[in-house]
Design a protein around this motif. Structure first.
Motif, PDB file in Angstrom:
ATOM      1  N   THR A 295      29.789  13.561 -46.012  1.00 44.11           N
ATOM      2  CA  THR A 295      30.951  14.284 -46.513  1.00 44.11           C
ATOM      3  C   THR A 295      31.610  13.481 -47.619  1.00 44.11           C
ATOM      4  O   THR A 295      31.853  12.286 -47.443  1.00 44.11           O
ATOM      5  CB  THR A 295      31.999  14.423 -45.378  1.00 44.11           C
ATOM      6  OG1 THR A 295      31.332  14.815 -44.191  1.00 44.11           O
ATOM      7  CG2 THR A 295      33.060  15.412 -45.754  1.00 44.11           C
ATOM      8  N   HIS A 299      37.133  15.239 -50.852  1.00 45.78           N
ATOM      9  CA  HIS A 299      37.409  16.647 -50.551  1.00 45.78           C
ATOM     10  C   HIS A 299      38.637  16.730 -49.641  1.00 45.78           C
ATOM     11  O   HIS A 299      38.678  16.074 -48.605  1.00 45.78           O
ATOM     12  CB  HIS A 299      36.185  17.270 -49.864  1.00 45.78           C
ATOM     13  CG  HIS A 299      36.238  18.761 -49.792  1.00 45.78           C
ATOM     14  ND1 HIS A 299      36.994  19.416 -48.861  1.00 45.78           N
ATOM     15  CD2 HIS A 299      35.641  19.718 -50.546  1.00 45.78           C
ATOM     16  CE1 HIS A 299      36.843  20.733 -49.030  1.00 45.78           C
ATOM     17  NE2 HIS A 299      36.029  20.931 -50.061  1.00 45.78           N
ATOM     18  N   LEU A 302      37.497  18.574 -46.008  1.00 45.73           N
ATOM     19  CA  LEU A 302      36.341  18.003 -45.302  1.00 45.73           C
ATOM     20  C   LEU A 302      36.588  16.556 -44.871  1.00 45.73           C
ATOM     21  O   LEU A 302      35.994  16.077 -43.912  1.00 45.73           O
ATOM     22  CB  LEU A 302      35.105  18.054 -46.194  1.00 45.73           C
ATOM     23  CG  LEU A 302      34.507  19.429 -46.464  1.00 45.73           C
ATOM     24  CD1 LEU A 302      33.366  19.329 -47.474  1.00 45.73           C
ATOM     25  CD2 LEU A 302      34.001  20.064 -45.178  1.00 45.73           C
ATOM     26  N   SER A 303      37.468  15.874 -45.594  1.00 49.51           N
ATOM     27  CA  SER A 303      37.677  14.457 -45.307  1.00 49.51           C
ATOM     28  C   SER A 303      38.525  14.227 -44.065  1.00 49.51           C
ATOM     29  O   SER A 303      38.619  13.110 -43.575  1.00 49.51           O
ATOM     30  CB  SER A 303      38.339  13.795 -46.519  1.00 49.51           C
ATOM     31  OG  SER A 303      39.546  14.457 -46.814  1.00 49.51           O
ATOM     32  N   ARG A 308      35.385  16.006 -39.770  1.00 51.39           N
ATOM     33  CA  ARG A 308      34.173  15.190 -39.750  1.00 51.39           C
ATOM     34  C   ARG A 308      33.609  15.090 -38.335  1.00 51.39           C
ATOM     35  O   ARG A 308      32.400  15.107 -38.130  1.00 51.39           O
ATOM     36  CB  ARG A 308      34.471  13.796 -40.325  1.00 51.39           C
ATOM     37  CG  ARG A 308      34.589  13.842 -41.858  1.00 51.39           C
ATOM     38  CD  ARG A 308      34.774  12.468 -42.442  1.00 51.39           C
ATOM     39  NE  ARG A 308      36.147  12.004 -42.327  1.00 51.39           N
ATOM     40  CZ  ARG A 308      36.506  10.884 -41.724  1.00 51.39           C
ATOM     41  NH1 ARG A 308      35.586  10.113 -41.175  1.00 51.39           N
ATOM     42  NH2 ARG A 308      37.758  10.521 -41.680  1.00 51.39           N
ATOM     43  N   LEU A 311      31.802  18.262 -37.498  1.00 55.25           N
ATOM     44  CA  LEU A 311      30.454  18.341 -38.077  1.00 55.25           C
ATOM     45  C   LEU A 311      29.429  17.719 -37.128  1.00 55.25           C
ATOM     46  O   LEU A 311      28.324  18.208 -36.972  1.00 55.25           O
ATOM     47  CB  LEU A 311      30.408  17.624 -39.427  1.00 55.25           C
ATOM     48  CG  LEU A 311      31.199  18.262 -40.578  1.00 55.25           C
ATOM     49  CD1 LEU A 311      31.074  17.411 -41.839  1.00 55.25           C
ATOM     50  CD2 LEU A 311      30.715  19.681 -40.861  1.00 55.25           C
ATOM     51  N   GLU A 419      29.980  17.919 -52.210  1.00 61.08           N
ATOM     52  CA  GLU A 419      30.930  18.117 -51.111  1.00 61.08           C
ATOM     53  C   GLU A 419      30.259  17.665 -49.817  1.00 61.08           C
ATOM     54  O   GLU A 419      30.577  16.615 -49.295  1.00 61.08           O
ATOM     55  CB  GLU A 419      31.379  19.578 -51.064  1.00 61.08           C
ATOM     56  CG  GLU A 419      32.238  19.924 -52.292  1.00 61.08           C
ATOM     57  CD  GLU A 419      32.785  21.332 -52.268  1.00 61.08           C
ATOM     58  OE1 GLU A 419      32.411  22.139 -51.394  1.00 61.08           O
ATOM     59  OE2 GLU A 419      33.615  21.632 -53.151  1.00 61.08           O
ATOM     60  N   LEU A 420      29.277  18.467 -49.346  1.00 53.74           N
ATOM     61  CA  LEU A 420      28.430  17.982 -48.255  1.00 53.74           C
ATOM     62  C   LEU A 420      27.061  17.706 -48.851  1.00 53.74           C
ATOM     63  O   LEU A 420      26.635  18.387 -49.781  1.00 53.74           O
ATOM     64  CB  LEU A 420      28.293  19.029 -47.149  1.00 53.74           C
ATOM     65  CG  LEU A 420      29.495  19.303 -46.251  1.00 53.74           C
ATOM     66  CD1 LEU A 420      29.146  20.400 -45.248  1.00 53.74           C
ATOM     67  CD2 LEU A 420      29.932  18.040 -45.521  1.00 53.74           C
ATOM     68  N   ASN A 459      30.394   8.300 -51.120  1.00 55.99           N
ATOM     69  CA  ASN A 459      31.170   9.308 -50.419  1.00 55.99           C
ATOM     70  C   ASN A 459      32.662   8.987 -50.426  1.00 55.99           C
ATOM     71  O   ASN A 459      33.427   9.558 -49.660  1.00 55.99           O
ATOM     72  CB  ASN A 459      30.660   9.461 -48.980  1.00 55.99           C
ATOM     73  CG  ASN A 459      29.306  10.162 -48.956  1.00 55.99           C
ATOM     74  OD1 ASN A 459      29.221  11.346 -49.249  1.00 55.99           O
ATOM     75  ND2 ASN A 459      28.247   9.419 -48.660  1.00 55.99           N
ATOM     76  N   PRO A 498      32.065   9.168 -42.776  1.00 62.73           N
ATOM     77  CA  PRO A 498      31.654  10.423 -43.425  1.00 62.73           C
ATOM     78  C   PRO A 498      30.223  10.810 -43.068  1.00 62.73           C
ATOM     79  O   PRO A 498      29.728  11.808 -43.559  1.00 62.73           O
ATOM     80  CB  PRO A 498      31.757  10.121 -44.919  1.00 62.73           C
ATOM     81  CG  PRO A 498      32.201   8.726 -45.052  1.00 62.73           C
ATOM     82  CD  PRO A 498      32.142   8.057 -43.737  1.00 62.73           C
TER      83      PRO A 498
END
Lengths: 534, 353
Positions: A295, A299, A302-303, A308, A311, A419-420, A459, A498
């Motif tokens: 990640t 972002h 997402l961060s 995370r 995910l 992003e990812l 990242n 990440p």
């Protein structure tokens, strides 16, 4: 601290004597004293240990040369002495004094002396080819290496550590192929215009390993002959033949027919097809590559830590390993591959969509958030990205997959524009520092710092706390303490980083049922022909 | 008073010889021009390829100093025309540089890989002629009959079946199941190195040394891959022979010959076929030349160390010396075979004399 290695018995010589030298058999079977491997050797460009950094070449070099320290096939996670008999760390941890095993000789018959060791390591640094960076980390440069590695007497070498690095890590670095010990006298005999034998060693060998190079015809065949005076006794296989066979189907035919003893590039399907044939067996070994989802911490959504974590619970590990990754990858959730020293092998995460949904409930991710998943435009990256996309969809998040080739993807990744991303990482040498440096170390997270070699920086993750711990592990001289720190680091990266590390690659090959003792480890330095019997 | 009349007065007519000399001279000039064109094109391709020849040699982790030293060593700092002249000079001395991939001089590599290809291509072309030409003639003479259909279908298949698939099936049947021939590879490793390479063509070398075991083994390995290429070449040769023959058989002179009551065999082989020969030589020459490029797919399936695999692998490894060397050799063999075809025209076609 003084560590002493025991000398293994010369137990293999009897087997070698018993092995017949059957020449020209009419039947389709390899001679009893010869081990024949089918492999795509197109990547082999040199057999000079100072330059070789390819898979095929690395495996051959590992059998032609020995290093001061190496891993033996009976325990691939325990570093032992190769031509070193013992070593001693200085109190400040800046110097290693190595005692060589007495009475060892090179293939040429020349004795192995401390001068050979100093010459070999100096040669690798001065030639400065691709793998030289591994030992240059010790602070060695072409200018200072002659003072850094010194032959005190015939059997004593003094190794000075010029970087902020633990002697225990240095021992591991010295087990890499680039640190192979070459026969100084023999190499110097073939020196042209001060090239330190570079032109000659490319396709000749001057080592002390269990095998010596007989012939190498690029893209055709490599033949190795057993070394009679190998320190552990002459290997059972008098000759090893590596045939260049690029096509996996042709490899399979040769194997089933008995024209080769092992076929290295069989696909998962082909290995399954072997199950009906009792003359052959499917084998696997761990490889160093890790497949991960990362990640970009730049972002805004997402961060967030809960995203995370979500995910990690979202990925369909079992589904992928049970389908398109079958036989190629296994589940692995730590940054250091299993099969290596200090590797953590726990896999605490399973797909749990309920938990993932709960985690992202308050994160501000909603139907309007559209995210991108970058990956390579080749199998199995594409399929993994699709699985991630499907899982995101189940969480109610739309995503778009962007497929690119490496030439496009890596610059984008290094510029933090993803992003990812679904990507792969492999270690450069047999010490966890190799990966800790990438996954847990980031001394400067500024964009201008451009630490593009580190996945943390790519990242945009500062790795606070972990960076210091990584430095500490690299500088620690007690192996047990190091192991503890790496265990801790792996746990920290697994829990909050990440990175969702998902899979580790598996190497697969087929071999004849009568073959035993063909050991393959994670790195190219860990391919052993000396233990093979038929 | 011209030279020719002087010569004539001496009692011998030298004019035909002068004519031949002029033609040979012209041929050599053509050859040189072709060679210059060939080198210029390969040189330009080598330069415009989007990869860095320096990185290909020193690796992408090399330090700046190492990189620059190699940059200078390769002469990349010199103007492009000067680089070209150096390149030509090296080639004329037989120096194609060293291959990054094999570490050997490119010329040595070519000496090793090209004979392997030559071996297959020659067998395949001979088979193509021996089977393809009569088949094509027969199909033309019996146009519309079963034989014609068979030849046409085989011709179509030979041209359209993917060779890697056919090769794999052939291996499975004739090597794995029936055990009639040896498997992938050029020779079994325990026969490797017994015969000293003279021509590089193992079968010829083995025959010269009287090593018949080696010869048999090499032949056994060559049969399948050569057959694959032979199917390709004979399919093409048969199809072309058929259509050339059909053309001729509809000509009035054939009708005349038949009306005169000549035997059908004489009409076909002596009258019609002789007129087809010139075109046929062109076709066979082209087929042979294209086989000499090496067939990457066949070579890959049969683990055959030929020039096709060599050039392809070199391309993948950005090994430009090897690519340029390989391409030049292929180009030169094209030119050479063209000249050979020209020579044959003169023999078979009275008008060209």
């Amino acid at each position: 601290m003084i560590v002493k290695f025991t000398t293994p018995l010369k137990s293999l010589s009897l087997a070698a004597m018993l092995a017949t030298t059957a020449a020209f058999p009419a039947i389709a079977e390899t001679p009893a004293d010869t081990f024949v491997i089918a492999r795509n050797t197109a990547d082999a460009i040199t057999l000079d240990p100072a330059e070789c950094f390819e898979f095929t070449g690395g495996r051959i070099v590992a059998n032609l040369y020995e290093r001061l320290f190496l891993f033996e096939p009976d325990n691939l996670t325990k570093l032992v002495g190769g031509i070193a008999e013992s070593y001693e760390f200085s109190d400040d941890g800046k110097k290693i004094t190595v005692k060589l095993r007495p009475g060892l000789t090179f293939h040429s018959g020349n004795p192995i002396t401390a001068a050979d060791v100093a010459y070999s390591l100096g040669r690798a640094v001065k030639l400065d080819k691709t793998p030289a960076f591994i030992i240059k980390q010790i602070g060695w440069t072409p200018e200072n290496v002659d003072e850094a590695v010194v032959a005190v007497d015939d059997t004593t070498v003094e190794i000075n550590i010029l970087a902020d690095m633990s002697p225990a890590l240095v021992l591991n670095l010295l087990s890499a192929g680039v640190a192979s010990i070459v026969d100084m006298k023999e190499v110097q005999k073939h020196e042209v215009d001060g090239d330190m034998g570079y032109a000659w060693l490319k396709d000749h060998s001057a080592g002390s390993g269990p095998y010596k190079l007989k012939t190498w015809k690029a893209n055709e065949v490599v033949m190795l002959d057993a070394f009679d005076d190998y320190r552990q006794g002459k290997p059972a296989m008098n000759r090893v033949v590596i045939r260049h066979v690029a096509e996996p189907s042709a490899q399979r035919l040769l194997l089933e027919k008995g024209d080769v003893d092992a076929a290295m590039e069989l696909t998962a399907d082909q290995l399954k097809g072997l199950s009906g044939n009792s003359d052959v067996s499917a084998e696997s070994y761990p490889k160093g590559y890790l497949m991960y989802l990362a990640t970009n911490m730049d972002h805004p959504v997402l961060s967030k830590p809960e995203v995370r974590e979500a995910l990690k619970y979202m990925v369909d590990y079992d589904g992928m390993v049970g389908s398109f990754l079958d036989g190629q990858y296994k589940i692995h959730q730590n940054f250091w591959p299993s099969g290596m020293w200090a590797a953590a092998t726990d896999t605490p995460y399973n797909q749990n969509l309920e938990k993932a949904k709960a985690l992202i409930a308050d994160a501000g991710l909603d139907a309007d958030t559209k995210i991108t998943i970058d990956t390579l435009n080749k199998s199995p990256f594409t399929e993994v990205a699709q699985s991630v996309q499907a899982s995101l969809k189940e969480l109610g998040i739309d995503s778009e997959i962007i497929l690119s080739d490496g030439a496009t993807l890596w610059p984008k990744y290094r510029a933090r524009k993803h992003e990812l991303i679904v990507a792969r990482w492999g270690p450069d040498y047999s010490d966890p520092h190799s990966n800790a440096d990438a996954f847990a170390h980031n001394p400067n997270n500024d964009f201008e710092a451009k630490l593009t070699g580190k996945l943390t920086w790519r990242n945009a993750w500062p790795a606070d706390g972990l960076t210091e711990l990584t430095d500490q592990a690299a500088a620690e001289s007690d192996p047990e303490v190091r192991e503890e720190i790496y265990a801790k680091l792996q746990k920290m990266v697994q829990e909050d980083s990440p990175f969702t590390i998902m899979f580790q690659a598996i190497g697969t090959f087929g071999q004849r049922a009568n073959v035993e003792g063909f050991v393959n480890g994670v790195t190219s330095d860990q391919a052993y022909y000396k233990t093979v019997t038929k | 008073m011209s030279d020719s009349s002087t010569l004539q007065r001496s009692g011998v007519d030298f004019r035909p010889y002068l004519e031949v000399a002029r033609k040979i001279g012209g041929g050599i000039v053509m050859l040189i021009l072709t060679f210059i064109g060939l080198t210029a094109i390969t040189f330009i391709i080598g330069r415009i390829m989007p990869n860095d020849p320096v990185v290909a040699i020193v690796g992408d982790r090399a330090s700046k100093e190492v990189y620059e030293a190699m940059y200078l060593q390769l002469g990349l700092d010199k103007p492009i025309w000067q680089q070209y002249l150096i390149f030509i000079g090296d080639i004329l001395r037989g120096d194609f540089g060293s291959s990054v991939m094999t570490g050997q001089p490119v010329l040595e590599d070519i000496k090793r890989f090209f004979p392997a290809t030559l071996e297959l291509a020659t067998i395949a072309t001979i088979a193509g002629i021996v089977i393809g030409v009569p088949a094509g003639v027969l199909a033309a003479v019996r146009q519309g009959t079963l034989i014609d259909h068979i030849v046409r279908i085989v011709g179509l298949l030979g041209h359209s079946i993917p060779i890697f698939w056919l090769g794999m099936v052939a291996l499975l049947v004739f090597y794995a199941k029936l055990d009639w021939v040896a498997g992938p590879g050029r020779i079994d490793f325990f026969y490797d190195g017994i015969v000293e390479p003279v021509t590089g063509v193992i079968m010829i070398d083995a025959a010269m040394a009287g090593e018949w075991d080696v010869f048999k083994n090499a032949l056994s390995h060559a049969i399948l891959p050569a057959s694959m290429l032979a199917i390709y070449s004979l399919a093409y040769i048969a199809r072309m022979t058929r259509s050339f023959m059909l053309d001729q058989l509809n000509q009035e002179y054939v009708l005349t010959a038949r009306v005169k009551g000549l035997r059908e065999g004489t009409v076909i082989w002596y009258h019609a076929f002789r007129n087809v020969l010139v075109q046929l030589i062109t076709i066979i020459g082209l087929t042979y030349a294209s086989l000499l490029e090496g067939s990457v797919l066949t070579e890959t399936v049969f683990a055959w160390p030929g020039i096709g695999q060599y050039i392809t692998n070199s391309l993948f490894n950005a090994d430009m010396n090897a690519v340029i060397g390989g391409t030049l050799v292929v180009g030169i063999s094209f030119v050479f075979i063209n000249m050979l075809s020209d020579l044959l025209y003169r023999i078979v076609d009275p008008r060209a004399k």
